[in-house]
Scaffold this active site. Structure first.
Site, PDB file in Angstrom:
ATOM      1  N   TYR A 512       0.796  -1.229   0.000  1.00 56.39           N
ATOM      2  CA  TYR A 512       0.000   0.000   0.000  1.00 56.39           C
ATOM      3  C   TYR A 512       0.826   1.275   0.000  1.00 56.39           C
ATOM      4  CZ  TYR A 512      -3.694  -3.284   0.760  1.00 56.39           C
ATOM      5  OH  TYR A 512      -4.538  -4.332   0.605  1.00 56.39           O
TER       6      TYR A 512
ATOM      7  N   PRO B  65      -9.958  -9.288  -4.068  1.00 59.07           N
ATOM      8  CA  PRO B  65      -8.547  -9.660  -4.049  1.00 59.07           C
ATOM      9  C   PRO B  65      -7.758  -8.717  -4.959  1.00 59.07           C
ATOM     10  CG  PRO B  65      -9.896 -11.407  -5.031  1.00 59.07           C
ATOM     11  CD  PRO B  65     -10.804 -10.281  -4.715  1.00 59.07           C
ATOM     12  N   HIS B  66      -6.561  -8.366  -4.537  1.00 56.26           N
ATOM     13  CA  HIS B  66      -5.772  -7.450  -5.362  1.00 56.26           C
ATOM     14  C   HIS B  66      -4.291  -7.688  -5.136  1.00 56.26           C
ATOM     15  CE1 HIS B  66      -6.717  -5.527  -1.503  1.00 56.26           C
ATOM     16  NE2 HIS B  66      -5.487  -5.051  -1.555  1.00 56.26           N
ATOM     17  N   ALA B  67      -3.486  -7.254  -6.083  1.00 59.35           N
ATOM     18  CA  ALA B  67      -2.040  -7.416  -5.955  1.00 59.35           C
ATOM     19  C   ALA B  67      -1.337  -6.480  -6.908  1.00 59.35           C
ATOM     20  CB  ALA B  67      -1.651  -8.861  -6.250  1.00 59.35           C
TER      21      ALA B  67
END
Lengths: 688, 154
Positions: A512, B65-67
């Protein structure tokens, strides 16, 4: 002649019943209850129905007893952990804060009303303390859950600042009586102060221990425990006051000791204290309402309101801000603490002192104090909830309402018997496995009692009786609570995603875009956030890192962070950022940033120098005026936003006009579209 | 709000059969790999790694979901509706049947977070999940996702 006492009973009990019944309405309309009690007192008094009561000494006597009872109960309900958590900030507020408020109000009164210094300071002292009764009441009965640290600070402050105000008021009254020719005896003042506080505190600790030991050791008829506790508390109050100590401080501390160390008869004691405190509150406010005669206030209304507004909007905020500088409170928290500086019965009571001492302007003091309290209760008392919401300090409830009864067992059992009424949507009904330590000993279904193995899975409307160590009760509550209806704003409150506290901060930072200083190694998210929050994380605490915000979602049994919320739209909080109440950390980092910026400019300006004809490098150093000539255009390094840094520092306190363009504060104004759309819904809590 | 810049219609799976969280991610990673022309193993690994920090199930049957990936050059979104809801360790422990997957280039930074925030907000919008569940095919879902925030949605 016999009729007189009966008449007295008739009138007072009618008032009492009236007060209790009207409280129902007050809850409906959200009015501060205490204001209502005061109002009834006024209504029945000289200006209303016409009941005349102007016996100041009696009012003072009754008020003192009531305050002693209330303070004992405040202490009784304050856990040691709470007290120690908030000890320093609240003690600073209770001492330095009270002095500052007194001084500030004193100065204003002196210059505006032209009273003598002593008289002005006396008035300052009268209104200097926040009212324990009012604050407790609003925080507890108000039914809002405020962030732990803020609540603890407010509670402990309001409990411990009354003695200081009482002491100051008494001192100024004495000084005025002594006459102007007697100089202010600083030494005697300090001695008296040391005696008041020292003796009060010491006696409180000793006395509290005595009470706790008495109830733990003595075998008494159960109904007698509350009586002996009350007796001992009032005994100590009177004794210490006679000896020159602060009896109020004594009962407060003694109450805390009793509440924390007592084991025998505690549930009963708690109920008794509860009722007694209500009685004391109602009685105190009714009497003070009766005592006042607003129709005689005349011109003093204006002055009173001016003092009240000054107190609320300038003196208290300033005092609170200065006192809390070193304690790393956020700006919103500081703002809230200054707003909850409610004045209440204590101030009115203290205002009786100059009347009793027959100081010339005594009646005027009383009237001013009364107006201040009235204004404060209306303005602040009525707005606490919206203000807390606005400042983002209301923590969404962790569990829904629980229906349970704790039963006391004879002997010093290490277990307690708790009865839960099984409600719809509670985890036990919706299929949560019941852990071994939570197996009921008895189930009552449709009026039949049965063994748990006969009953099988719990059903709605069952009553289950569980025999459990007290420390498990909190966990049990979770199992048996009804579902919490979190509304949209609560979801936003805890962020979009939930992260595991055990995750490595390095991984989270990478994902992030959080800039870390140095190599965090295997530091977990929980450890990282705990450290950033000053070692004491609480549910709902939040902090911005770069573009995201981390929020403490769940706290484990050992006060460790279990899950962390991640908000992708920290604008949600930036919107709330107040332009004032910076804490020391923020001021330091803000100033540092400002200096860094200025240095950058100087460097930038210097770099330009060589291109200019006939200018040597030498004198350039000592010509700060050149920096303004360098104009923001030539200073690209300045505009690099400091935001992605780890520090929670916000844009500096007072950015230079030119630098403001470069600082990221402009973009912070952006309103998040999310909350704009959501706000169409009423923000109230769902369910009951 | 319009997500049509994040997702193409051929990246929508109207009815995905899967029995576990891992399988959902695997299936979607494979499809993404095909569409992007890159090894799906890589995508899968990164997504799984992110799940280890905490489930991306945001509640009410939705997961995102993430990346971040080194090898792609723009944000890439994918949508799947599951045949039957599966356990996703979501925040509210509810099983998940709506999955929006987001892949972002390493360098995306703020854009990545903004896109995520948009998706999360959209999925939380009242009635949104129901509309997605009620849509029969990819075209219908695409229409819902790209017309999402007409004023009457609130």
């Amino acid at each position: 002649m016999l009729d007189l006492p009966l008449l007295f009973i008739l009138v007072s009990s009618t008032l009492l019943v009236l007060a209790v019944l009207t409280s129902l309405i007050a809850f409906r309309i959200g009015a501060p209850l205490l204001l209502l009690f005061l109002g009834i007192g006024l209504l029945v008094g000289e200006d209303g129905v016409g009941l005349t009561f102007d016996n100041a000494p009696v009012a003072y006597f009754l008020g003192s007893v009531a305050l002693a009872v209330i303070l004992f109960d405040s202490g009784f309900n304050t856990r040691f952990e709470t007290a120690s958590r908030a000890a320093w900030p609240s003690l600073t507020l209770a001492t330095v804060g009270v002095l500052l408020t007194t001084a500030l109000v004193g100065v204003v009164v002196h210059y505006l009303a032209g009273l003598s210094w002593r008289a002005s300071l006396l008035l300052g002292a009268i209104v200097s303390s926040t009212d324990a009764a009012a604050v407790f009441f609003l925080l507890r009965v108000g039914g809002i859950s405020i962030r732990e640290r803020v609540r603890a600070t407010l509670e402990v402050e309001s409990g411990s600042n009354d003695p200081m105000a009482v002491f100051l008021t008494a001192t100024f009254v004495d000084m005025i009586i002594a006459g102007p020719e007697v100089g202010a005896p600083v030494l005697a003042f300090l001695q008296a102060f040391a005696l008041q506080i020292g003796l009060g505190a010491a006696a409180g600790v000793a006395g509290g221990w005595l009470i706790a030991t008495t109830i733990n050791r003595l075998r008494l008829e159960p109904g007698l425990y509350p009586v002996i506790v009350l007796g001992l508390a009032l005994l100590m109050f009177a004794l210490i006051s006679l000896m020159g100590g602060s009896g109020f401080l004594t009962v407060y501390i003694a109450g805390m000791m009793t509440g924390n160390l007592g084991r025998q008869g505690m549930p009963l004691l708690r109920k008794f204290q509860d009722g007694l405190t209500w009685l004391a509150q109602i009685g105190m406010f009714l009497i003070l309402g009766l005592l006042a005669t607003p129709s005689e206030f005349g011109k003093i209304w204006v002055q009173g309101i001016v003092v009240a507004l000054f107190l609320m909007f300038i003196a208290r905020p300033l005092a609170v801000w200065l006192c809390l500088l070193p304690y790393r409170f956020t700006r919103e928290e500081t703002a809230f603490i200054s707003w909850v500086g409610l004045r209440g019965a204590v101030s009115i009571m203290l205002a009786i002192l100059p009347m009793m001492a027959a100081i010339p302007a005594g009646q005027a003091f009383f009237n001013v104090a009364f107006i201040v309290v009235l204004t404060s209760m209306v303005l602040q008392g009525w707005t606490i909830r919206p203000v807390a919401r606005k400042l983002g300090l209301v923590v969404p409830p962790e569990i829904g309402p629980v229906e349970k009864v704790e039963l006391e067992l004879p002997g010093q059992a290490t277990h307690e018997l708790v009865a839960y009424h099984i409600v719809k949507d509670s985890p036990v009904v919706t299929g949560e496995r019941i852990p071994r330590w939570a197996r009921p000993s008895l189930v009552v279904r449709d009026g039949h009692s049965m063994k748990p193995h006969e009953a099988g899975a719990p059903r709605v409307d069952d009553f289950v009786y569980i025999f459990t160590p007290p420390r498990y009760i909190r966990l049990l509550d979770r199992l048996f609570a009804s579902a919490v209806a979190l509304d949209d704003s609560d979801q936003i409150y805890f962020g979009d995603f939930a992260l595991d506290g055990e995750a490595r901060i390095a991984d989270v930072a990478h994902e992030y875009g959080i800039a870390l200083r140095g190599d965090p190694g295997d530091t977990t998210l929980a450890e990282f956030l705990t450290e950033k929050l000053g070692g004491e994380p609480h549910r709902g605490d939040r902090m911005t890192f770069g573009l995201v915000e981390l929020i403490v979602r769940d706290i484990g049994d050992e006060d460790d962070i279990k899950t962390v919320g991640l908000s992708l739209t920290p604008a949600h909080t930036e919107r709330r950022r107040l332009p004032m109440f910076h804490n020391l950390d923020e001021i330091v980092s803000g100033t540092r940033e400002r200096f860094a910026r200025r240095r950058m400019w100087r460097i930038a300006a210097k770099e330009q120098k060589p291109t200019m004809p006939d200018q040597t490098d030498g004198p350039a150093d000592s010509s700060p005026t050149q920096t303004t000539a360098a104009s923001p255009v030539s200073a690209p390094p300045v505009s690099a936003p400091p935001a992605p840094g780890i520090s929670a520092a916000k844009p500096p306190a007072k950015p230079k006009a030119a630098a403001r363009k470069a600082a990221p504060s402009g973009s912070a104004k952006r309103k998040p579209p999310s909350s704009a759309g959501k706000s169409a819904k009423p923000p109230g809590v769902k369910g009951k | 709000m319009d997500l049509s810049d994040l997702i193409r219609q051929d990246a929508i799976i109207p009815s995905l059969k899967a029995n576990s969280k891992k399988q959902v991610i695997q299936e979607m990673a494979e499809r993404a790999g095909t569409l992007l022309g890159m090894p799906s193993r890589d995508i899968f690994d990164h997504l799984l790694q992110r799940e280890r920090l905490g489930s991306t199930g945001i509640g009410q049957g939705v997961a995102i979901p993430h990346a971040k990936l080194a090898k792609i050059d723009s944000l890439f979104g994918m949508f799947a509706r599951l045949d039957k809801p599966i356990d996703f360790d979501a925040i509210d422990d509810e099983p998940v049947d709506i999955v929006f997957l987001l892949l972002a280039p390493e360098s995306a930074g703020a854009d990545h977070l903004k896109a995520l925030a948009r998706i999360a907000r959209l999925m939380r919008e009242p009635g949104m999940a129901q509309k997605l569940r009620a849509s029969r095919d990819a075209a219908a879902i695409y229409a819902v996702l790209s017309l999402a925030s007409e004023p009457n949605a609130a």
